[in-house]
Scaffold this motif. Structure first.
Motif: not given
Length: 407
Positions: A208, A210, A219, A222, A224-226
């Motif tokens: 991620s 983030r 996440r 989800d 928006d998981r990355d």
């Protein structure tokens, strides 16, 4: 109980949530992320945050041993001490030749490799520690546990990337089922929160990015998981024949009912698009455990928080278990501890069975609309768990599923 049943009689963990099973379980049950802001060790890396073990008390390891042990082995020995204490085997008069040790580790002593390589480059070959080799070779994880506790049965380390901890537990079950051992100390460890390792995973696109909110970075499932958050951890389960446990008046915390393994043979890092190996492993675990799909109340998902892996795993779960058991991933709380994660999640699965409590998937605010799962989010679900499976998948196409049930 039959003589072939495999009992879980001891648990031990060291995770970013703290040392000890209770600390980890409390944080996982609350759904509180352990990912922290910029870590000094990762300064300058494209991803500079992780989930790490802080203020580790290594007194049970001993000061004389610490100088020759990689961090991954230090974590492991602390977890093993707790597990053996929990099983009432610490200092016990056991038949040492029938006590085995099987540990999973994906990377080995990477922090020691990096430290010694830096010395080599900066100060020359004479600056390299004479203990570098035993500090860095992966087999020493099992060797040091055997040395610490006098286990003289089979001992070895398995490496199946992020499935390593689960593979170790499966291999341990084999040693017990074959009659070669009465007790096996099984688990996984990893301490790879190093600049080189993190840079490699980041450049691969697995982590991620983030950075503005690390606590919300992992996440699982989800929309928006990355990517995942790197973590370090160790976990140990004491496994023994149920009859052996009964003979010493120890009630199992759960039974390891069956294990299944399969290989995708598809791609070095990507899962098979239809989850072929994962489905095969899950069905094999159910057969070995003599469970029908409908018997499974809970799935502890691999749930890495990567786009592709979560999607494929969701497809596998709904295909093999169409009745919709409760699903959770603890990586939203603990991050991804690579070779240790399968063992950590096995411990969490045992606790879900024992305490009739399924923890939430942290940071899963908006489950992907294409993921038709009965996800536990926000708060833990109070639910009787008769049987549960724990999924572990790794680079190289390794798929391992562990099936646990109530005693």
């Amino acid at each position: 109980m039959s003589g072939t049943e495999i009992a879980v009689t001891g648990l031990g963990t060291v995770t970013p949530a703290g040392a000890g099973v209770n600390a980890t379980w409390r944080t996982v049950r609350e759904g509180s992320s352990t990912a922290a802001n910029t870590h000094p060790r990762l300064a300058g890396c494209p991803v500079d945050f992780c989930a790490s073990v802080e203020n580790l008390d290594t007194s049970v390891v001993g000061r004389r041993a610490l100088y020759r042990l990689d961090r991954s082995v230090q974590l492991l020995l602390v977890a093993a001490h707790e597990a053996l204490t929990d099983a009432a085997l610490l200092g016990a008069d056991w038949d040492a030749e029938r006590v085995g040790v099987v540990i999973g580790c994906g990377m080995g002593g990477v922090s020691s490799w990096e430290k010694q390589h830096s010395r080599f480059l900066g100060q020359g070959p004479d600056a390299v520690s004479p203990l570098m080799i035993p500090m860095t070779t992966p087999n020493m994880a099992a060797g040091e546990v055997a040395l610490a506790y006098g286990a003289r049965g089979p001992s070895f380390v398995v490496s199946t990337a992020c499935a390593s901890g689960a593979t170790a537990i499966s291999a341990a079950r084999g040693l017990l089922a074959s009659g070669e051992c009465d007790i096996v100390i099984a688990g996984g460890t990893e301490a790879a929160n190093t600049a080189l390792t993190v840079a490699g995973f980041a450049n691969l696109g697995a982590l991620s990015r983030r950075r503005e909110d690390p606590a919300a970075a992992s996440r699982p499932f989800d929309i928006d998981r990355d990517g995942f958050v790197m973590a370090e951890a160790a976990a140990v389960l004491v496994l023994e024949h149920a009859a052996h446990a009964a003979a010493r008046d120890r009630r199992p915390r759960a039974l390891l009912a069956g294990c299944g393994s399969a290989t995708d043979a598809h791609h070095p890092t990507a899962p098979h698009p239809e989850g072929r190996g994962a489905s095969q492993a899950m069905r094999a675990a159910l057969r070995a455990a003599d469970l029908d799909p409908g018997d499974v109340d809970h799935v502890n998902a691999h749930g890495t928080s990567t786009v592709l892996n979560d999607s494929v795993e969701a497809h596998v779960i709904t295909g093999v278990l169409p009745h919709g058991p409760y699903v959770t991933s603890t990586k939203g709380v603990l991050g991804h501890s690579l070779g240790a994660t399968g063992a950590v999640e096995a411990v969490m699965t045992v606790l879900a069975i024992e305490q009739s409590c399924i923890p939430p998937t942290a940071n899963c605010e908006n489950p992907g609309p294409d993921l038709d799962l009965n996800l536990v989010t926000k708060i833990a679900a109070r639910q009787r768990v008769r049987a549960a499976v724990s999924n572990s998948f790794g680079f190289g196409g390794h798929n391992v599923v562990l099936a646990f049930r109530t005693p």
